[in-house]
Design an enzyme around this catalytic site. Structure first.
Site, PDB file in Angstrom:
ATOM      1  N   ASP A 154       5.356   4.624   3.653  1.00  0.00           N
ATOM      2  CA  ASP A 154       4.580   5.892   3.846  1.00  0.00           C
ATOM      3  C   ASP A 154       5.886   6.659   4.482  1.00  0.00           C
ATOM      4  OD1 ASP A 154       3.713   8.454   4.852  1.00  0.00           O
ATOM      5  OD2 ASP A 154       2.407   7.880   4.065  1.00  0.00           O
ATOM      6  N   GLU A 177       0.976  -1.612  -0.130  1.00  0.00           N
ATOM      7  CA  GLU A 177       0.381   0.029  -0.145  1.00  0.00           C
ATOM      8  C   GLU A 177       0.715   1.550  -0.490  1.00  0.00           C
ATOM      9  OE1 GLU A 177      -3.584   2.581   2.186  1.00  0.00           O
ATOM     10  OE2 GLU A 177      -2.804   0.929   3.099  1.00  0.00           O
ATOM     11  N   ASP A 233      -2.699  12.675  -1.818  1.00  0.00           N
ATOM     12  CA  ASP A 233      -2.921  14.337  -2.312  1.00  0.00           C
ATOM     13  C   ASP A 233      -2.831  14.486  -4.178  1.00  0.00           C
ATOM     14  OD1 ASP A 233      -2.182  16.370  -3.302  1.00  0.00           O
ATOM     15  OD2 ASP A 233      -0.776  16.567  -1.927  1.00  0.00           O
ATOM     16  N   ASP A 276     -11.250   9.985  -3.828  1.00  0.00           N
ATOM     17  CA  ASP A 276     -12.307  10.733  -3.002  1.00  0.00           C
ATOM     18  C   ASP A 276     -12.434  11.652  -4.278  1.00  0.00           C
ATOM     19  OD1 ASP A 276     -10.390  11.981  -2.041  1.00  0.00           O
ATOM     20  OD2 ASP A 276     -11.897  14.136  -1.484  1.00  0.00           O
TER      21      ASP A 276
END
Length: 219
Positions: free
Chosen positions: A72, A47, A121, A157
């Site tokens: 990350d 991920e 982002d 989204d």
């Protein structure tokens, strides 16, 4: 820097499921995730921009016969996922602290079975296109790292980023779209994710935003 953040960084240094600069394994993990980290031959699922690791850990709970790696750069974020995995005894979870554009330095050819890009982002300005995790630059980086028929899942989204990504993969002859929807939780695929949501997905859903989903593979 706050005391809590310093404590989290210290724990990351000690936690075996965090791979980061300063640990010997950080320099030598490429091509060796199965042997050196997980000590099994199970498929590897990655991920990107995993944040606090809710999705990485959630998938690991559901699929104990697969290995999950959250990537990350923010150590204070991945500390949360690392801590949760250790407390629950999840041996099939690890976190890699690095910039995503350095991914090919840590994964060998066809070492990844499945890739997740979750709520990145959007970088909406045209001049920032190359920074989008679904831009040609990144797709070309992912391609050799993913096994034949391995899939990429993308959730967001952001309608602009989703439409950009969908149009881009449609235009490429080396990509096959497997599924896509502008309203994931009203789609036929909503149960496939077992109700697992990232922190940002929960926020956006609570605000009434429709979640977009795209699944594809290289051919």
């Amino acid at each position: 820097m706050g005391r809590n953040k310093l404590q989290r960084f210290k724990e990351n240094e000690e936690n075996r499921n965090v791979i980061q600069s300063g640990k010997p394994i950080f320099e030598n993990i490429k091509g060796k995730w199965n042997t050196d980290q997980f000590q099994n031959e199970n498929p590897i699922v990655v991920e990107l921009a995993c944040g606090r690791g809710e999705f990485t850990v959630g998938l690991a709970r559901e699929y104990p016969a697969q290995n999950f790696i959250g990537v990350d750069i923010k150590g204070s974020r991945i500390w949360k996922g690392s801590k949760t995995a250790l407390e629950e005894g999840l041996e099939n979870v690890a976190f890699l602290r690095t910039q995503i554009q350095q991914l090919s330095e840590f994964f060998d050819t066809e070492e990844i079975s499945e890739l997740w890009i979750t709520f990145p982002d959007p970088f909406p300005r045209d001049g920032d296109e190359k920074r989008r995790l679904t831009s040609p630059r990144f797709l070309d980086m992912y391609k050799p790292l993913i096994k034949k028929n391995g899939v990429i899942n993308f959730k967001t989204d952001n309608t602009g980023l989703f439409d950009y990504s969908l149009e881009l993969v449609r235009s490429r002859e080396d990509i096959e779209i497997l599924s896509h929807t502008h309203d994931f939780y009203q789609s036929e695929w909503k149960d496939d994710h077992h109700g697992i949501k990232t922190r940002y997905e929960k926020i956006f859903s609570d605000q009434g935003e429709k979640i977009k989903y795209l699944k594809f593979r290289f051919i």
